[in-house]
Design an enzyme around this catalytic site. Structure first.
Site, mmCIF file in Angstrom:
data_model
loop_
_atom_site.group_PDB
_atom_site.id
_atom_site.type_symbol
_atom_site.label_atom_id
_atom_site.label_comp_id
_atom_site.label_asym_id
_atom_site.label_seq_id
_atom_site.Cartn_x
_atom_site.Cartn_y
_atom_site.Cartn_z
ATOM 1 N N ASP A 66 0.869 -1.172 0.000
ATOM 2 C CA ASP A 66 0.000 0.000 0.000
ATOM 3 C C ASP A 66 0.908 1.224 0.000
ATOM 4 O O ASP A 66 1.683 1.420 0.940
ATOM 5 C CB ASP A 66 -0.872 -0.039 1.271
ATOM 6 N N ASP B 295 -2.940 4.646 -2.439
ATOM 7 C CA ASP B 295 -3.995 5.190 -1.590
ATOM 8 C C ASP B 295 -4.508 6.514 -2.165
ATOM 9 O O ASP B 295 -3.721 7.353 -2.616
ATOM 10 C CB ASP B 295 -3.394 5.417 -0.186
ATOM 11 N N GLU C 123 -6.574 3.448 -5.811
ATOM 12 C CA GLU C 123 -7.847 3.620 -5.117
ATOM 13 C C GLU C 123 -8.503 4.897 -5.630
ATOM 14 O O GLU C 123 -7.976 5.999 -5.441
ATOM 15 C CB GLU C 123 -7.642 3.751 -3.606
ATOM 16 N N HIS D 143 -11.457 -2.485 3.452
ATOM 17 C CA HIS D 143 -11.364 -2.084 4.861
ATOM 18 C C HIS D 143 -12.081 -0.768 5.153
ATOM 19 O O HIS D 143 -12.028 -0.283 6.275
ATOM 20 C CB HIS D 143 -9.886 -1.965 5.242
ATOM 21 N N ASP D 144 -12.714 -0.187 4.142
ATOM 22 C CA ASP D 144 -13.422 1.081 4.343
ATOM 23 C C ASP D 144 -14.937 0.948 4.225
ATOM 24 O O ASP D 144 -15.659 1.917 4.464
ATOM 25 C CB ASP D 144 -12.968 2.107 3.288
HETATM 26 C C1 GLC Z 1 -7.858 5.475 1.894
HETATM 27 C C2 GLC Z 1 -7.814 4.300 2.806
HETATM 28 C C3 GLC Z 1 -8.529 4.655 4.054
HETATM 29 C C4 GLC Z 1 -7.860 5.841 4.683
HETATM 30 C C5 GLC Z 1 -7.704 6.988 3.691
HETATM 31 C C6 GLC Z 1 -6.764 8.037 4.186
HETATM 32 O O1 GLC Z 1 -9.148 5.818 1.549
HETATM 33 O O2 GLC Z 1 -8.378 3.178 2.169
HETATM 34 O O3 GLC Z 1 -8.572 3.589 4.945
HETATM 35 O O4 GLC Z 1 -8.636 6.298 5.748
HETATM 36 O O5 GLC Z 1 -7.186 6.527 2.493
HETATM 37 O O6 GLC Z 1 -5.448 7.598 4.207
#
Ligand code: GLC
Length: 532
Positions: free
Chosen positions: A99, A201, A262, A323-324
């Site tokens: 990540d 990310d 993402e 995970h979100d």
């Molecule tokens: C991404 C991650 C999330 C995090 C955010 C800020 O969306 O998946 O878990 O809170 O980035 O880093």
């Protein structure tokens, strides 16, 4: 004929490391724990793991606030553990995706400490600093994803810094060449150590408007407070694509690596992230199934749209959970979680499986005093702890995850929902996942074949995956009532490869497909079959 790259032909398994396996009795999962459980990933049939951040971090946002990009946080182990993990994974034929969090660092990162030290600091421009607005408050109306203003005033210099998330996560300034080069070096560092690629990310956040224009009001009056503005000037800026192209060049310095991003954007914006001449991300995450209603027509439409917007040669991908977001088994219910798995693993494109979804783990209810996610604290109801609870390995105390109290409670259903139990039940969702992945491996039509929609009415979703020599029909019942599908040509015949309940495998089908409620079948069609 060249064979497809691994990130097209295989299945990615997402590991949230805090919750996968604790090897040391700290209550927090770690890298040695992942090593111990690699055989689970192999048995499932995935061929790559993506691990959420395990880099040095004060953990204000559980690892998404990085204080040293090149060090392992002691909660997870050390560099020797990382090297061992890569060697072990590669030994099992598994790729390792890391990540990469380039949008922001921790406020404890030495870069930020230096940047904050004075207006004249050499690293001042590495972050986004602005003078107060005309009324003396924040420079503009930009909002943090975690609610409230995205600007925090630094008393020392009287200027504000921008943070798309927590104040403890200042955004880097990606317009600064030194910032770019520093992160590219981080990427090279991990690839030299054996990383097979990155999930980037919040990549659509990297560049913000250079004129710092106010974001417009969101006309949707029902939007939650942090979405009351449209993020027009804070995300998805045109200059971003140049940055992504540079990242891709860095990745291409190493053979056979992958770049995943993402991005929460509608399909017509998402496809731009493949880049000009496919020089951008290999896989911009496609999250459309995360929020789609359980409606055959809607799902068929979103698949069609996805297929039709893809640039030439662009490779699709599908995601059911992460995970979100709330767990799929809670979003659609246990019975339909099987149908969702069948969809995920038979559509054209790379599937990513979120740990625990393969055993149907549900969104856990967590008592308020045990909530850990800062989002739960800033905006109640939006917390993500419920999808991050420890992996349920067996029915022993703490579900085989840890010797001591886990950092988040173990979900209360672990004695009936765990890997050990489901391995031995041929009809479990776990064995359905395994059979589906095996079918993908054995049938080229399921990995490389074209997607052809056949029917989407009521609760029935019917499509075909086909190559010149193989045709596979997928029939899914999205409802509780039985459905019978007839093929009047009377020339449909085939054999069930995988069925949702695991009790029809190898059954011969002719002319009609009868589906029980919540049932789906993957059918290998005989050559002579004529489809409408
Ligand atoms: C991404 C991650 C999330 C995090 C955010 C800020 O969306 O998946 O878990 O809170 O980035 O880093």
């Amino acid at each position: 004929m060249t064979s497809a790259p691994w990130w097209q032909s295989g299945v990615i398994y997402q590991i949230y490391p805090r919750s996968f396996q604790d090897s040391r009795g700290t209550g927090v999962g770690d890298l040695q724990g992942i090593i111990q459980r690699l055989t689970h990933v192999v048995e499932l049939g995935a061929n790559a793991i993506w691990i959420n951040p395990f880099f040095q971090s004060p953990m204000a946002e559980f690892g998404y606030d990085i204080a040293d990009y090149r060090a392992i946080d002691p909660a997870f182990g050390d560099m020797a553990d990382f090297d061992e993990l890569v060697a072990a994974a590669h030994g099992h034929g598994l790729k390792v995706i890391l990540d990469l969090v380039p949008n922001h660092t921790s406020d404890q990162h030495p870069w930020f400490i230096e940047s904050r030290s004075s207006r004249n600091s050499r690293k001042r421009d590495w972050y986004i600093w602005r003078n107060p607005g005309d009324s003396g408050g924040p420079p503009n109306n930009w909002l943090s994803e975690f609610g409230r203003s995205a600007w925090t005033c630094d008393a020392g210099s009287g200027q504000y810094y921008y943070h798309a998330f927590l104040a403890a996560q200042p955004d880097l300034n990606w317009r600064n060449r030194d910032v770019r080069d520093a992160i590219y070096e981080v990427m090279r560092f991990w690839m030299r150590r054996g990383a097979d690629g990155f999930r980037i990310d919040v990549v659509w956040h990297l560049i913000k408007d250079d004129q710092f224009r106010d974001n417009p009001i969101n006309p949707d009056a029902g939007a939650p407070p942090h979405e009351c503005l449209l993020p027009l000037y804070t995300t998805d800026r045109p200059e971003l694509h140049q940055v992504i192209a540079e990242m891709r060049q860095v990745v291409d310095e190493f053979p056979d690596r992958v770049l995943i991003g993402e991005i929460y954007l509608p399909i017509e914006r998402l496809v731009a992230y493949y880049g000009q001449n496919l020089g951008g991300l290999h896989l911009p995450f496609n999250f459309s199934l995360l929020s789609s209603p359980r409606d055959a027509r809607v799902i068929a439409k979103l698949i069609d749209e996805h297929e039709s917007y893809l640039p030439d040669g662009g490779w699709p991908n599908w995601v059911l959970g992460n995970h979100d977001r709330p767990r799929i088994a809670s979003r659609v219910g246990a019975a339909q979680a099987r149908i969702a798995a069948m969809l995920l693993l038979t559509l054209r494109g790379t599937p990513t499986i979120y740990y625990g979804d393969e055993i149907g783990m549900k969104q856990a209810r967590i008592a308020p005093d045990r909530l850990r996610d800062p989002l739960a604290k800033s905006m109640s109801g939006l917390g993500r702890d419920g999808c991050r609870t420890p992996m349920q390995w067996d029915e022993t105390e703490r579900a085989g995850f840890s010797r001591s109290q886990a950092w988040l409670p173990i979900s209360s259903d672990f004695q009936t929902c765990n890997v050990a139990l489901q391995r031995n039940e041929s009809t479990s969702i776990y064995n359905l996942y395994r059979r589906l992945i095996r079918a993908r491996r054995e049938r080229r039509a399921l990995t490389r074949g074209h997607y052809r929609p056949l029917k989407a009415t009521g609760n029935l979703l019917l499509f075909v995956r086909e190559t010149k020599t193989e045709r596979i029909l997928v029939a899914l019942n999205l409802g509780n009532d039985p459905i019978s599908v007839s093929f009047p040509s009377e020339r449909l015949s085939g054999q069930v490869l995988v069925s949702a309940f695991g009790d029809r495998d190898r059954e011969r089908l002719r002319t009609t497909i009868d589906l029980r409620g919540n049932e789906g079948v993957v059918v290998e069609l005989d050559k002579a079959t004529v489809l409408p």
